[in-house]
Design an enzyme around this catalytic site. Structure first.
Site, PDB file in Angstrom:
ATOM      1  N   TRP A 359      43.210  27.981  28.601  1.00 57.66           N
ATOM      2  CA  TRP A 359      43.207  27.859  27.132  1.00 57.66           C
ATOM      3  C   TRP A 359      44.072  28.933  26.479  1.00 57.66           C
ATOM      4  O   TRP A 359      44.403  28.849  25.303  1.00 57.66           O
ATOM      5  CB  TRP A 359      41.770  27.956  26.596  1.00 57.66           C
ATOM      6  CG  TRP A 359      41.158  29.350  26.700  1.00 57.66           C
ATOM      7  CD1 TRP A 359      41.181  30.189  27.773  1.00 57.66           C
ATOM      8  CD2 TRP A 359      40.431  30.051  25.684  1.00 57.66           C
ATOM      9  NE1 TRP A 359      40.492  31.347  27.496  1.00 57.66           N
ATOM     10  CE2 TRP A 359      40.027  31.293  26.220  1.00 57.66           C
ATOM     11  CE3 TRP A 359      40.067  29.744  24.363  1.00 57.66           C
ATOM     12  CZ2 TRP A 359      39.278  32.232  25.488  1.00 57.66           C
ATOM     13  CZ3 TRP A 359      39.335  30.676  23.645  1.00 57.66           C
ATOM     14  CH2 TRP A 359      38.954  31.908  24.201  1.00 57.66           C
ATOM     15  N   ASP A 360      44.433  29.937  27.260  1.00 52.89           N
ATOM     16  CA  ASP A 360      45.253  31.038  26.757  1.00 52.89           C
ATOM     17  C   ASP A 360      46.445  30.515  25.954  1.00 52.89           C
ATOM     18  O   ASP A 360      46.809  31.059  24.911  1.00 52.89           O
ATOM     19  CB  ASP A 360      45.795  31.876  27.930  1.00 52.89           C
ATOM     20  CG  ASP A 360      44.708  32.443  28.838  1.00 52.89           C
ATOM     21  OD1 ASP A 360      43.668  31.792  28.983  1.00 52.89           O
ATOM     22  OD2 ASP A 360      44.910  33.526  29.412  1.00 52.89           O
ATOM     23  N   GLU A 486      32.663  34.809  29.358  1.00 56.16           N
ATOM     24  CA  GLU A 486      32.338  34.474  30.753  1.00 56.16           C
ATOM     25  C   GLU A 486      31.198  35.298  31.339  1.00 56.16           C
ATOM     26  O   GLU A 486      30.895  35.186  32.514  1.00 56.16           O
ATOM     27  CB  GLU A 486      33.593  34.580  31.616  1.00 56.16           C
ATOM     28  CG  GLU A 486      34.639  33.573  31.201  1.00 56.16           C
ATOM     29  CD  GLU A 486      35.849  33.529  32.112  1.00 56.16           C
ATOM     30  OE1 GLU A 486      35.982  34.403  32.979  1.00 56.16           O
ATOM     31  OE2 GLU A 486      36.667  32.608  31.929  1.00 56.16           O
ATOM     32  N   LYS A 596      31.855  39.533  27.640  1.00 56.40           N
ATOM     33  CA  LYS A 596      33.122  39.946  28.242  1.00 56.40           C
ATOM     34  C   LYS A 596      34.228  39.955  27.175  1.00 56.40           C
ATOM     35  O   LYS A 596      35.181  40.701  27.249  1.00 56.40           O
ATOM     36  CB  LYS A 596      33.463  38.943  29.349  1.00 56.40           C
ATOM     37  CG  LYS A 596      34.720  39.220  30.113  1.00 56.40           C
ATOM     38  CD  LYS A 596      34.944  38.137  31.170  1.00 56.40           C
ATOM     39  CE  LYS A 596      36.222  38.355  31.937  1.00 56.40           C
ATOM     40  NZ  LYS A 596      36.559  37.207  32.778  1.00 56.40           N
ATOM     41  N   GLN A 597      34.076  39.065  26.185  1.00 58.87           N
ATOM     42  CA  GLN A 597      35.166  38.862  25.219  1.00 58.87           C
ATOM     43  C   GLN A 597      34.639  38.191  23.954  1.00 58.87           C
ATOM     44  O   GLN A 597      33.506  37.715  23.913  1.00 58.87           O
ATOM     45  CB  GLN A 597      36.223  37.982  25.847  1.00 58.87           C
ATOM     46  CG  GLN A 597      35.731  36.589  26.206  1.00 58.87           C
ATOM     47  CD  GLN A 597      36.518  35.981  27.344  1.00 58.87           C
ATOM     48  OE1 GLN A 597      36.099  36.001  28.485  1.00 58.87           O
ATOM     49  NE2 GLN A 597      37.681  35.432  27.014  1.00 58.87           N
TER      50      GLN A 597
HETATM   51  C1  BGC Z   1      39.130  35.312  30.631  1.00 55.91           C
HETATM   52  C2  BGC Z   1      39.481  33.908  30.235  1.00 55.91           C
HETATM   53  C3  BGC Z   1      40.965  33.693  30.411  1.00 55.91           C
HETATM   54  C4  BGC Z   1      41.400  34.043  31.824  1.00 55.91           C
HETATM   55  C5  BGC Z   1      42.898  33.958  32.018  1.00 55.91           C
HETATM   56  C6  BGC Z   1      39.613  35.586  32.047  1.00 55.91           C
HETATM   57  O1  BGC Z   1      39.380  36.910  32.382  1.00 55.91           O
HETATM   58  O2  BGC Z   1      37.762  35.536  30.557  1.00 55.91           O
HETATM   59  O3  BGC Z   1      39.129  33.688  28.895  1.00 55.91           O
HETATM   60  O4  BGC Z   1      41.308  32.398  30.112  1.00 55.91           O
HETATM   61  O5  BGC Z   1      41.014  35.372  32.096  1.00 55.91           O
HETATM   62  O6  BGC Z   1      43.560  34.817  31.167  1.00 55.91           O
END
Ligand code: BGC
Length: 764
Positions: A359-360, A486, A596-597
């Site tokens: 999704w980035d 996550e 985490k984010q």
């Molecule tokens: C993040 C995801 C991201 C992926 C790739 C992971 O560490 O939690 O949101 O899409 O990294 O960048």
């Protein structure tokens, strides 16, 4: 004079070598080449020698420990294609290396106006004689199949024979690290040499991927110059071995002489060409006719336009300004522009996350391209359209009766997540892609794209929500999914996911309404078997979408059960335990309130209309305390929302963390590749955050402010085929329409019209 668009580095040791490979990689969205040293380095060094082609993958086994129904057992993985980086130079038996003899001076330069990287070394041989070696690399934006190495040796006091060997290697492996889940755990062989041939001074190598059966043809040609004179008469020795082709030039050299070898590599592949062999030949002939000087010039011209269209200058903080430019340049290097590829999490700079697209792209990078280079944004969306059939198959695999579910991570369109709780379960990817389609449309007005492709994508993603969710006591709920965070997996009614689904359905219905007025509507309905009843159900689901809200805290809980869990004590967690994912079992993390984010906070940025400002502020302050930012996709989002909420100091601090992440290697893993999403997020923090840009259906909105520590900033954005230049100072803001039609906008809450030739000045 100090060049504005240059990054320099002169560290040379075992620790920084792989970091530099990332920072000084060359890419053009098609070819990516790590900045490895042509001559190699000691074997015990941890380096990742890689050359990649965007979209080219092999299939690797991904055995599941338990054979549960429809779990994926194989994945697409980016592979290291033929290595044409190697050039070895030998001075009367003394082989050049940064780790033998003595390096008297060394510098690496990334020149973002020339579009090249250069390594300059003053090398003292073991016998004390000195040569200056300067190596410039370029992946051409004008001819995407082309990668060049311009290898120059100037003798200070060396007299003798220099033998230069240039290799094209077919036997390459991928990098692996079994201790880091963000990298491939095993190194497989993905390529086999099929064929090779010579034509005059050109050599060609045909390789095939072992499982996906894709063909890649590379061609290599050389030019030799002595003291600037092209020496066609110097003929090399050719050596063809089982898996490699070598070209060897032996040339006498005197003090003061300069020998230059220009190595051209061109690639073609079977995803984009039916006859790669013919295509590679034709391309090589064209490149050799043009010559290196011509391609250097084209590169400069391309980047001149690029910097003009995406100008962003921050005054008062040079370091930040350089980091931001670096990030923007990396995004350009990373983006697939042919509709066959997208942007990997690490761009084309390394093998972290195995070259997968997430999704980035849609959530963090398309918002950048939409404003600076809408053609690239469209190509990235075209790629998702091209892989819609695989997304439909993926939905079936997961038991859905209709719609499409885009894969959480992929290259060619198939789901490649090994661990489904924080992979496949991230259904929000559907809403993210839908969001990007709508943003692109609002910013460009490209109705044609919506009619031909976008609306179908919105329909199939919306349909999936209808199948995954259900009505319960009058509300529409979505169960058992994972939101962006996550550290919290497999939950019911994740706020972000539900908001994204609501927006996805609403926007589909809105754009469908527009199509209803056109002739194409009936055909659309009949092709997609769309009925009034289905439309009605969708409307109800969107209207009744359950968005969790907590009366006591007056925030949106991240999901249904989130607030019932204990809060993780971040203050008492030792520094060496971060990132948490490398130190705690996932189930342990899932049982705490720890993020985490950005998750709900990101939803507040994307869908501010769903909550009051007060709720958004409460949520922001709440999640701020429990977010580790272990993911690089986080601080940028906190910066944007801090700006929206008027928390300016915080916005600046979060932006600082985001902007310099790779240049300063703050996450300590830039060696595996850049953090491309964060780079887009950094741009977003400035433009969507500080400048307060947002795009509604009919209007461009700006709400710019200058942070305390800056003097001001200037940026250009494209909006509906017009190019705008916005200059923000502490006391005033000026908007100019540089190209295109007048633009209707709202600034500081007032409606204005910006007209070409008449800068609009707004005093604060
Ligand atoms: C993040 C995801 C991201 C992926 C790739 C992971 O560490 O939690 O949101 O899409 O990294 O960048």
């Amino acid at each position: 004079m100090e060049k504005r668009y240059c990054v320099r580095d002169s560290r040379i040791d075992e620790k920084t070598i792989s970091l530099q490979e990332t920072l000084f990689h060359n890419a053009n969205g098609y070819i990516g080449v790590r900045g490895t040293l042509e001559e190699g380095c000691p074997e015990e060094f941890d380096t990742m020698r890689g050359m990649y082609i965007n979209g080219i993958y092999d299939i690797a086994p991904m055995k599941q420990a338990e054979k549960l129904c429809n779990l994926i057992e194989e994945k697409e993985t980016m592979l290291n294609v033929a290595d044409t980086q190697t050039i070895l130079s030998n001075f009367s038996g003394q082989r050049f290396s940064m780790f033998t003899g003595k390096v008297n001076a060394y510098e690496r330069v990334l020149d973002m106006e020339a579009g090249t990287t250069t390594r300059n070394v003053k090398w003292e041989m073991p016998d004390k004689r000195i040569v200056d070696i300067s190596i410039t690399r370029m992946t051409s934006f004008a001819e995407k199949s082309l990668f060049t190495i311009d290898y120059q040796i100037h003798s200070e006091d060396f007299a003798g024979e220099v033998c230069i060997e240039s290799l094209q290697k077919g036997l390459v492996k991928n990098y692996c690290n079994p201790h880091d889940p963000r990298l491939a755990g095993e190194s497989h062989m993905h390529l086999k040499k099929k064929d090779g041939w010579m034509e005059g001074t050109k050599s060609y190598l045909v390789s095939e991927t072992i499982s996906s059966e894709l063909t890649i043809v590379s061609g290599v040609a050389h030019e030799v110059y002595v003291n600037e004179k092209k020496m066609d008469e110097i003929l090399p020795e050719y050596i063809e071995e089982a898996h490699e082709m070598r070209v060897k030039f032996c040339i006498p050299m005197c003090p003061g002489d300069t020998i230059r070898i220009v190595k051209y590599t061109v690639f073609q592949d079977s995803i984009r060409r039916t006859d790669c062999r013919e295509a590679v030949r034709a391309c090589m002939d064209e490149v050799c006719r043009g010559g290196i000087a011509d391609y250097y010039e084209k590169q400069k011209q391309y980047l001149k336009t690029f910097w003009e269209n995406s100008e962003l200058e921050i005054r008062g903080d040079k370091e930040l300004n350089l980091s931001v430019c670096f990030n923007m340049y990396q995004l350009l290097q990373s983006a697939g522009t042919d509709g066959c590829s997208s942007i990997a999490a690490k761009g084309m700079s390394g093998e972290g996350y195995e070259g997968h697209y997430f999704w980035d792209t849609e959530m963090f990078m398309i918002p950048y391209f939409v404003l600076t280079n809408p053609g690239i944004a469209r190509a990235l969306l075209e790629y998702r359209y091209k892989t819609l059939p695989q997304a439909e198959e993926n939905a079936v695999l997961l038991g859905h009766k209709k719609g499409a579910l885009y894969p959480w991570r992929t290259i060619a369109g198939k789901e490649c997540s090994g661990y489904y709780p924080s992979g496949t379960a991230q259904y929000h990817i559907n809403g993210d892609i839908a969001y990007a389609v709508v943003l692109y449309y609002k910013a460009t007005g490209d109705w044609q794209f919506i009619k031909e492709k976008g609306l179908e994508m919105l329909l199939q993603t919306a349909r999936l929500w209808m199948d995954v969710g259900n009505f319960y006591e009058g509300r529409f709920h979505i169960h058992c999914v994972t939101g962006p965070d996550e550290y919290t997996c497999m939950v019911n009614d994740n706020y972000y996911t539900n908001a994204a689904a609501k927006h996805n359905i609403e926007q589909f219905l809105k754009l469908a309404k527009r199509l209803e007025k056109e002739e194409d509507w009936n055909a659309f309905c009949s092709i997609h078997k769309l009925t009034e009843t289905e439309l009605k159900e969708m409307k109800q689901a969107a209207e009744r979408m359950y968005l969790p809200y907590d009366e006591k805290l007056k925030i949106n809980p991240q999901d249904d059960s989130f607030l019932r869990k204990p809060i993780w004590n971040l203050q008492k967690t030792p520094q060496e335990k971060f990132p948490l994912l490398l130190h705690y079992h996932p189930l342990h993390l899932y049982r705490y309130q720890v993020c985490k984010q950005a998750d709900t906070v990101l939803a507040h940025f994307l869908f501010p209309e769903y909550q009051s400002k007060e709720t958004i502020e409460n949520s922001f302050l709440y999640y701020e305390k429990i977010t580790t930012h272990d993911s690089s996709l986080s601080t940028c989002v906190f910066s944007i929302v801090a700006s929206v909420l008027g928390m300016r100091e915080k916005a600046v601090r979060y932006l600082g963390d985001s902007a310099k992440m790779d240049l300063l290697d703050t996450h300590k893993n830039t060696k595996d590749g850049i953090h491309a999403a964060n780079m887009g997020g950094c741009y977003m923090a400035i433009i969507y955050g500080f400048a307060g840009v947002s795009i509604t259906e009919n209007e461009l909105i700006l709400n710019p402010y200058v942070p305390e520590t800056w003097e001001g900033y200037t940026f250009r954005i494209s909006y509906r085929q017009s190019l705008l230049r916005v200059n923000v100072e502490k006391e005033k803001c000026t908007i100019e329409v540089l190209k295109g039609a007048p633009v209707q906008l709202e600034i500081y809450g007032e409606k204005k019209k910006a007209v070409p030739g008449k800068p609009l000045r707004i005093e604060k």
